[in-house]
Write an enzyme that holds these catalytic residues in place. Structure first.
Site, mmCIF file in Angstrom:
data_model
loop_
_atom_site.group_PDB
_atom_site.id
_atom_site.type_symbol
_atom_site.label_atom_id
_atom_site.label_comp_id
_atom_site.label_asym_id
_atom_site.label_seq_id
_atom_site.Cartn_x
_atom_site.Cartn_y
_atom_site.Cartn_z
ATOM 1 N N SER A 137 0.820 -1.222 0.000
ATOM 2 C CA SER A 137 0.000 0.000 0.000
ATOM 3 C C SER A 137 0.854 1.272 0.000
ATOM 4 C CB SER A 137 -0.908 0.026 1.230
ATOM 5 O OG SER A 137 -1.522 1.305 1.308
ATOM 6 N N LYS B 3 -12.948 -4.383 2.609
ATOM 7 C CA LYS B 3 -13.874 -3.260 2.448
ATOM 8 C C LYS B 3 -15.342 -3.670 2.615
ATOM 9 C CE LYS B 3 -11.229 -0.609 -0.982
ATOM 10 N NZ LYS B 3 -11.386 0.206 -2.192
ATOM 11 N N ASP C 58 -13.954 6.406 -2.662
ATOM 12 C CA ASP C 58 -13.409 6.068 -3.988
ATOM 13 C C ASP C 58 -14.065 6.887 -5.103
ATOM 14 O OD1 ASP C 58 -11.524 4.258 -3.110
ATOM 15 O OD2 ASP C 58 -12.866 2.534 -3.252
ATOM 16 N N GLY D 30 -15.232 -3.236 -16.980
ATOM 17 C CA GLY D 30 -15.112 -3.894 -15.676
ATOM 18 C C GLY D 30 -16.378 -3.725 -14.863
ATOM 19 N N ARG E 268 -15.788 -8.890 -18.752
ATOM 20 C CA ARG E 268 -15.470 -10.251 -19.212
ATOM 21 C C ARG E 268 -16.610 -11.213 -18.854
ATOM 22 N NH1 ARG E 268 -10.447 -13.165 -16.413
ATOM 23 N NH2 ARG E 268 -11.641 -12.505 -14.588
HETATM 24 P P1 ATR Z 1 -12.132 -4.264 -7.942
HETATM 25 O O1 ATR Z 1 -12.882 -4.254 -6.649
HETATM 26 O O2 ATR Z 1 -10.768 -3.673 -7.872
HETATM 27 O O3 ATR Z 1 -12.932 -3.693 -9.063
HETATM 28 P P2 ATR Z 1 -12.732 -7.008 -8.706
HETATM 29 O O4 ATR Z 1 -14.074 -6.961 -8.070
HETATM 30 O O5 ATR Z 1 -11.905 -8.238 -8.519
HETATM 31 O O6 ATR Z 1 -11.806 -5.815 -8.228
HETATM 32 O O7 ATR Z 1 -12.912 -6.719 -10.277
HETATM 33 C C1 ATR Z 1 -11.874 -6.838 -11.179
HETATM 34 C C2 ATR Z 1 -12.393 -6.500 -12.577
HETATM 35 O O8 ATR Z 1 -11.342 -6.763 -13.515
HETATM 36 C C3 ATR Z 1 -13.583 -7.341 -13.005
HETATM 37 O O9 ATR Z 1 -14.389 -6.577 -13.873
HETATM 38 C C4 ATR Z 1 -12.895 -8.489 -13.741
HETATM 39 O O10 ATR Z 1 -13.723 -9.155 -14.667
HETATM 40 P P3 ATR Z 1 -14.652 -10.406 -14.187
HETATM 41 O O11 ATR Z 1 -15.815 -9.808 -13.489
HETATM 42 O O12 ATR Z 1 -14.994 -11.090 -15.430
HETATM 43 O O13 ATR Z 1 -13.770 -11.217 -13.265
HETATM 44 C C5 ATR Z 1 -11.793 -7.736 -14.464
HETATM 45 N N1 ATR Z 1 -10.704 -8.628 -14.857
HETATM 46 C C6 ATR Z 1 -9.731 -9.142 -14.065
HETATM 47 N N2 ATR Z 1 -8.905 -9.937 -14.792
HETATM 48 C C7 ATR Z 1 -9.372 -9.922 -16.070
HETATM 49 C C8 ATR Z 1 -8.960 -10.529 -17.290
HETATM 50 N N3 ATR Z 1 -7.875 -11.332 -17.354
HETATM 51 N N4 ATR Z 1 -9.692 -10.264 -18.409
HETATM 52 C C9 ATR Z 1 -10.776 -9.475 -18.373
HETATM 53 N N5 ATR Z 1 -11.219 -8.858 -17.237
HETATM 54 C C10 ATR Z 1 -10.530 -9.085 -16.108
#
Ligand code: ATR
Length: 277
Positions: A15, A66, A102, A128, A153
């Site tokens: 961090s 969180k 955030d 995302g 995704r």
């Molecule tokens: P955060 O709270 O930081 O947003 P998270 O809830 O783990 O973390 O979300 C990560 C995001 O990155 C998600 O939208 C994830 O897509 P999925 O919902 O399909 O998991 C996306 N992400 C992470 N790795 C990925 C990859 N290799 N390709 C496409 N999307 C990815």
């Protein structure tokens, strides 16, 4: 008396928040501390008991705590409730409060980089559908954006998040991204793609209109491939470091009673800590 604050996460060693708050403590000549404490989700109740007992005045919460912190709080701000997550805690009159800064951080940085952006934004494209996407969308909706296209995704997560903002957020297929780029005046990457150690975010920006704002909340590296490509095509790149800096402001003010500034000197200090920046 020294006011002690914390950041609790698991892991937490990476961090950069202590750099930010440490800078402000020195700048304002305050007798305080801001410490990393590794707390696993199962240990949260025990840590919160220490906070309530007076060991700390408050602090930040990061991944993966969180969400699990919410049931341990007495007061949850409207924003934290909407987000289902809190990142900033403080004690006030013996009650433990939680907020989520955030969305504030995301908006404050955009305001600083592109004044008037919300008035110029017709449609936004958000990549995302995790916690960061929820914060970004919450901020965009609060600023009056009426059309937000969401791709992820895993399509079911995009659909679920879109349902929380009916008529404004539209879940679309990842395969449509290249076309959606041309319809958007603001594009935000909230995925972890492009982050150091993660796969690249590979999207086709050939339809990007000059002047489109491209905001990547990833800040390691500071200039991601997405931002570099946006810059080459006449877009306005906005990096993720500013969101990290600005989201820290409300917490510091709560704990130490001074509203700190995000200055060039603070930013330079953080940049120096980012590989390749
Ligand atoms: P955060 O709270 O930081 O947003 P998270 O809830 O783990 O973390 O979300 C990560 C995001 O990155 C998600 O939208 C994830 O897509 P999925 O919902 O399909 O998991 C996306 N992400 C992470 N790795 C990925 C990859 N290799 N390709 C496409 N999307 C990815």
């Amino acid at each position: 008396m020294t006011r002690r604050c914390f950041i609790i996460g698991h892991p937490v060693a990476h961090s950069r928040s202590p750099l930010i708050h440490g800078h402000w403590l020195v700048e304002h000549g305050l007798a305080g501390s801001y410490e990393r404490v590794d707390v696993a989700p199962a240990e949260m109740a025990g840590f919160i008991a220490r906070l309530r007992a007076g060991e700390f005045v408050g602090g930040n919460v990061t991944v993966p705590n969180k969400e699990v912190v919410l049931p341990l709080l007495d007061e949850i701000s409207q924003t934290a409730r909407a987000m289902g997550a809190a990142n900033t805690l403080w004690l006030e009159d013996g009650r433990l409060h939680g907020d989520n800064t955030d969305a504030y951080g995301f908006l404050a940085h955009l305001d600083a980089c592109v004044p008037g952006w919300a008035q110029q934004s017709v449609a936004a494209l958000v990549l995302g559908a995790g916690g960061a996407a929820r914060a970004v969308i919450h901020g965009l909706v609060a600023r009056g954006l009426r059309r937000i296209l969401l791709v992820n995704r895993s399509p079911e997560r995009a659909l679920e998040l879109a349902e929380a903002f009916p008529k404004v957020v539209e879940a679309r297929a990842w395969q449509e991204v290249a076309a959606l780029v041309g319809e958007s005046s603001l594009i935000v990457n909230t995925t972890s793609l492009g982050m150091h150690g993660q796969p690249q975010l590979e999207i086709d920006l050939s339809a990007l209109r000059p002047g489109t704002i491209v905001d990547d909340i990833v800040y390691v590296p500071l200039e991601t491939s997405l931002l570099a490509e946006a810059r080459r095509r006449g877009g306005i790149p906005v990096d993720g470091l500013g969101m990290l800096l600005h989201q820290a402001v409300p917490g510091f003010e709560r704990w130490f009673g001074v509203r700190p500034q995000v200055t060039a000197a603070l930013r330079a200090k953080l940049e120096a800590d980012i590989p390749g920046a």
